[in-house]
Design an enzyme around this catalytic site. Structure first.
Site, short mmCIF file in Angstrom:
data_model
loop_
_atom_site.label_atom_id
_atom_site.label_comp_id
_atom_site.label_asym_id
_atom_site.label_seq_id
_atom_site.Cartn_x
_atom_site.Cartn_y
_atom_site.Cartn_z
N GLY A 75 38.12 45.96 44.87
CA GLY A 75 37.40 47.01 44.14
C GLY A 75 36.94 46.48 42.79
CB CYS A 114 40.50 41.22 45.69
SG CYS A 114 39.62 40.66 44.24
CE1 TYR A 115 41.74 47.82 40.38
CE2 TYR A 115 42.47 48.96 42.37
CZ TYR A 115 42.32 48.92 41.00
OH TYR A 115 42.74 49.98 40.24
CG HIS A 131 37.39 39.50 49.07
ND1 HIS A 131 37.44 40.87 49.20
CD2 HIS A 131 37.31 39.25 47.74
CE1 HIS A 131 37.37 41.43 48.00
NE2 HIS A 131 37.30 40.46 47.09
CD GLU A 172 37.84 41.32 52.89
OE1 GLU A 172 38.89 40.69 53.12
OE2 GLU A 172 37.61 41.88 51.82
CG ASP A 190 22.98 54.54 67.69
OD1 ASP A 190 23.48 53.53 68.24
OD2 ASP A 190 22.56 54.53 66.52
CE LYS A 200 22.48 50.13 66.83
NZ LYS A 200 21.76 51.38 66.64
#
Ligand code: XMP
Length: 520
Positions: A59, A86-87, A177, A179, A234, A376
């Site tokens: 963040g 991180c944060y 991070h 990710e 969708d 998606k």
């Protein structure tokens, strides 16, 4: 849907730009997770959510500031593994008795390398294949003292506490991070984390299909459902899923506004009639839409006219079938996630997107949104699971207002016909060269100018067009596709030779931002 039969992981969001990527990495591991902003997570929420593990996102704030975002204290007494990023690491250290200091020369942004300490940590199993691992850092503050019970398992030049853990309590905290793409082996840390937390990987599309069908049946009962089918992935997947759940209680309406691509209406309606035998109304309203768009050239006015007419037509068709209790929509998870906003101000409307918003209240309908929990690519996987043809599932996105926003200036039938032909040639070229699946979206826009050319021995004075092709992951940002000069040359020649009315072809190399994907 409030389906709880699968194991759940909670991501507490502190406003990082990349929180969604944490969810992506976990879903890829067949772990069900939800992202919730820190200010909506309290003791009661934690109890009701009952997570098997918790992740604190990064963040933009500083834990040193008064009123900086925090998770509730009770998260530490749930008895489940926690991973802070991180944060998320800093807030964990600060709350558990460590210390965080302001940057002052120790900020680290971008690529960094972490080296391991001697001790083993299961979170890092298989991770350090070489002496050091590349990670992506983005921090101003840093941990100056770790909390009691924590040990250090990895360091980087500017983050002596790059990887820390309290093994007894199963709390893990990293400064980087894992990710993001730039932490190349980061997914392995998530894999280790969820394995240690005891996740069995029960989030599969097969399992989801069964759960979703049961949930739709329960919600709908013997009510009637109506669905606006656009031919996009969708709405198609939502329609087929709901049809499996409640059969003929679902009616689909395909509104042809006269702004579809070449053969598109026949293909979409044909596919549904052939494969699914579901009640489908094909409303050919092209005269109505094109009539009202006559002489209109302002992009927002076009969008507003199309959006309003769409609702009118849909409402009329719903009346004709005797009304409906539910409206089905293909809303996806990224549309649902409440983002944490620290800027406060309202965001600017760039374009009014076309959807069937406002209808449910107006018509007293409730919403059925069976894709609300999916990303998606999960919707595509569900489509495969439901037997939708692969060619259909892999189709590029197509905007609700259709070719109207690919025809800057006034829309005429002549221009639309030329545009359809040019677009068909372009897409054919892309398919022939095997590039379709590498591209997020490709289309032709017909420009509101005529230019002079020479063909054979004669002068031509015809329309110019622009080719557009972009790569993107979510349509929010995009880059132009780097076609070879041979491809571009061959395509331009084919369009000019095969499409009367066009004598000049350009390639749009604008990224988004500053451009948008569509021209209007
Ligand atoms: P822009 O042009 O805003 O488009 O960069 C981003 C993505 O959204 C699609 N798009 C729409 N989709 N209704 C839709 O359903 C709309 O009104 C609409 N306008 C743009 C666009 O095709 C791209 O994929």
């Amino acid at each position: 849907m409030t389906e709880k039969s699968h194991e759940r992981l909670l991501i507490i969001d502190f406003g990082s730009q990349v929180t969604q990527l944490i969810a992506r990495r976990l879903r890829e591991l067949n772990v069900y997770c939800e992202i919730h902003p820190f200010n909506t997570v309290d003791d009661a929420f934690l109890k009701a959510f009952s997570p098997k593990a918790v992740i604190f996102s990064g963040g933009p704030c500083s834990v040193i500031d008064a009123d900086s975002p925090r998770p509730p204290e009770s998260v530490y007494t749930l008895g489940v593994p926690i991973l802070g990023i991180c944060y998320g690491q800093q807030v964990m250290m600060q709350m558990l008795g460590g210390q965080v200091e302001r940057g002052h020369g120790t900020a680290e942004f971008g690529r960094a390398y972490v080296t391991p300490s001697d001790a083993d940590l299961e979170l890092l199993a298989g991770w350090f294949q070489t002496e050091r691992e590349q990670v992506w850092m983005s921090h101003g503050d840093h941990v100056a003292k770790i909390a009691p019970g924590f040990e250090v398992f990895g360091t980087s030049p500017n983050a002596p506490y790059a990887i820390t853990a309290d093994r007894a309590r199963n709390f893990y905290a990293v400064q980087f991070h894992p990710e993001v793409h730039h932490t190349p082996n980061g997914a392995m840390l998530y894999e280790n984390f969820v394995r240690m937390a005891g996740f069995s990987g029960d989030w599969t599309m097969g399992a989801y299909r069964e759960q979703a069908i049961a949930a739709i049946r329960e919600q709908v009962g013997d009510g009637k459902v109506i669905c606006a089918l656009s031919g996009g992935v969708d709405s198609s997947v939502a329609a087929v899923l709901i049809h499996e759940a409640v059969g003929e209680q679902l009616t689909c309406v395909y509104v042809d506004h006269g702004l579809m691509r070449k053969n598109e209406s026949e293909e979409v309606v044909g596919m549904f009639r052939e494969h699914y035998n579901l009640p489908l109304i094909h409303a050919d309203e092209s005269e109505l839409f094109l009539g009202q768009l006559d002489g209109v050239s302002d992009p927002e006015t076009k969008r507003k006219i199309i959006g309003k007419l769409f609702i009118d037509v849909f409402e009329q068709k719903a009346k004709e079938i005797g009304g409906a209790d539910f409206l089905a929509q293909g809303t996806l998870y990224p549309d649902v996630i409440e983002s944490v906003s620290f800027s406060g101000g309202p965001s600017v409307t760039i374009k009014s997107h076309h959807n069937v918003g406002g209808l449910p209240e107006k018509m007293g309908m409730k919403l059925v949104e069976p894709l609300r929990e999916l990303f998606k690519d999960e919707v595509r996987a569900l489509g495969v699971e439901l037997g939708l043809p692969k060619s259909f599932i892999g189709r590029h996105p197509f905007p609700g207002p259709g070719l109207a926003i690919r025809c800057p200036g006034e829309i005429t039938r002549e221009k639309l016909d030329i545009l359809r032909e040019a677009d068909a040639v372009y897409i054919d070229q892309i398919r022939k060269h095997g590039l379709y699946d590498d591209i997020w979206q490709a289309f032709v826009a017909i420009l509101p100018v005529r230019t002079v050319g020479v063909m054979g021995d004669g002068r031509t004075y015809d329309f110019a067009c622009a080719l557009r092709a972009v790569t993107s992951v979510d349509g929010m940002t995009a880059d132009y596709y780097p076609f070879s000069h041979e491809f571009l040359g061959e395509t331009a020649t084919r369009i000019i030779n095969e499409v009367p009315g066009i004598n000049r072809v350009t390639y749009d190399i604008t990224s988004k931002p500053p451009g948008t994907i569509e021209w209007e």
